[in-house]
Design a protein around this motif. Structure first.
Motif, PDB file in Angstrom:
ATOM      1  N   VAL A  89      10.657   4.493   1.631  1.00 29.19           N
ATOM      2  CA  VAL A  89      11.940   3.368   2.400  1.00 29.19           C
ATOM      3  C   VAL A  89      11.401   4.109   3.937  1.00 29.19           C
ATOM      4  O   VAL A  89      11.796   3.540   4.885  1.00 29.19           O
ATOM      5  N   GLU A  90      11.634   5.680   4.675  1.00 29.35           N
ATOM      6  CA  GLU A  90      11.790   6.386   5.372  1.00 29.35           C
ATOM      7  C   GLU A  90      10.520   5.067   6.662  1.00 29.35           C
ATOM      8  O   GLU A  90       9.929   5.424   7.293  1.00 29.35           O
ATOM      9  N   LYS A  96       7.366   9.931  -5.446  1.00 24.70           N
ATOM     10  CA  LYS A  96       7.684  10.718  -4.960  1.00 24.70           C
ATOM     11  C   LYS A  96       9.155   9.683  -4.902  1.00 24.70           C
ATOM     12  O   LYS A  96       9.296   8.662  -5.206  1.00 24.70           O
ATOM     13  N   PRO A  97       9.992  10.883  -4.075  1.00 25.27           N
ATOM     14  CA  PRO A  97      11.083   9.871  -4.499  1.00 25.27           C
ATOM     15  C   PRO A  97      11.224   8.632  -3.456  1.00 25.27           C
ATOM     16  O   PRO A  97      10.664   8.514  -2.128  1.00 25.27           O
ATOM     17  N   SER A  98      12.382   7.769  -3.890  1.00 22.64           N
ATOM     18  CA  SER A  98      12.509   6.454  -2.956  1.00 22.64           C
ATOM     19  C   SER A  98      12.259   6.722  -1.450  1.00 22.64           C
ATOM     20  O   SER A  98      11.873   5.957  -0.960  1.00 22.64           O
ATOM     21  N   ARG A 145       0.582  -1.463  -0.311  1.00 18.27           N
ATOM     22  CA  ARG A 145      -0.360  -0.019   0.067  1.00 18.27           C
ATOM     23  C   ARG A 145       0.731   0.988  -0.076  1.00 18.27           C
ATOM     24  O   ARG A 145       0.185   2.374  -0.745  1.00 18.27           O
ATOM     25  N   TRP A 146       1.847   1.127   0.579  1.00 17.63           N
ATOM     26  CA  TRP A 146       2.592   2.848   1.005  1.00 17.63           C
ATOM     27  C   TRP A 146       3.204   2.332  -0.345  1.00 17.63           C
ATOM     28  O   TRP A 146       4.145   3.818  -0.787  1.00 17.63           O
ATOM     29  N   LEU A 147       3.760   1.459  -1.572  1.00 12.83           N
ATOM     30  CA  LEU A 147       4.365   1.916  -2.700  1.00 12.83           C
ATOM     31  C   LEU A 147       3.373   2.279  -3.392  1.00 12.83           C
ATOM     32  O   LEU A 147       4.219   3.113  -3.933  1.00 12.83           O
ATOM     33  N   ARG A 148       2.149   1.855  -3.538  1.00 11.09           N
ATOM     34  CA  ARG A 148       1.681   2.395  -4.311  1.00 11.09           C
ATOM     35  C   ARG A 148       1.117   3.877  -4.263  1.00 11.09           C
ATOM     36  O   ARG A 148       0.676   4.650  -5.053  1.00 11.09           O
ATOM     37  N   VAL A 149       1.491   4.558  -3.014  1.00 12.13           N
ATOM     38  CA  VAL A 149       0.951   5.737  -1.932  1.00 12.13           C
ATOM     39  C   VAL A 149       2.325   6.900  -2.618  1.00 12.13           C
ATOM     40  O   VAL A 149       2.308   7.596  -3.225  1.00 12.13           O
ATOM     41  N   PHE A 150       3.002   6.200  -2.336  1.00 10.02           N
ATOM     42  CA  PHE A 150       4.745   7.141  -2.439  1.00 10.02           C
ATOM     43  C   PHE A 150       5.311   6.533  -3.756  1.00 10.02           C
ATOM     44  O   PHE A 150       6.822   6.645  -4.699  1.00 10.02           O
TER      45      PHE A 150
END
Length: 111
Positions: free
Chosen positions: A105-106, A99-101, A91-96
């Motif tokens: 990662v953070e 945006k910069p990687s 889910r976070w991958l889809r949201v971000f």
């Protein structure tokens, strides 16, 4: 035939495979269930619900891409030693995604 599950509950299995003992049959069913859960997860999370091609090669390619995506998520989870679920990382991958990687990662490294 009778065997026991991982909690110690008795399970009766009706089968025509008389060449296997109850423990082997129990192992087969546990493995089958793990495979079912794996493909259920893939179908729910990696959009394998809709096939984009009808040829056997197109279907195989889409399944391979889903498997590669799953493996990459596992590697990310292991590499970052994250306690978050694969679903949450996905889910976070889809949201971000755009945006910069470092942002992604953070977010994964936060507890």
């Amino acid at each position: 035939m009778e065997t026991f599950d991982s909690d110690g509950n008795r399970i009766r299995i009706i089968t025509n495979r008389f060449d296997l003992n109850p423990e082997e049959l129990g192992d087969i069913y546990r493995s089958r269930w793990a495979i079912e859960l794996f493909f259920k997860w893939i179908k729910q999370r990696l959009t394998l619900k809709h096939l984009y091609g009808t040829s056997p090669e197109a279907v195989e390619n889409q399944v391979y891409l889903a498997l590669i995506s799953y493996c990459l998520l596992i590697l990310i989870q292991l590499e970052m030693k994250s306690k978050h679920s694969l679903t949450q990382i996905y889910r976070w991958l889809r949201v971000f995604l755009w945006k910069p990687s470092t942002v992604w990662v953070e977010r994964i490294q936060r507890e």
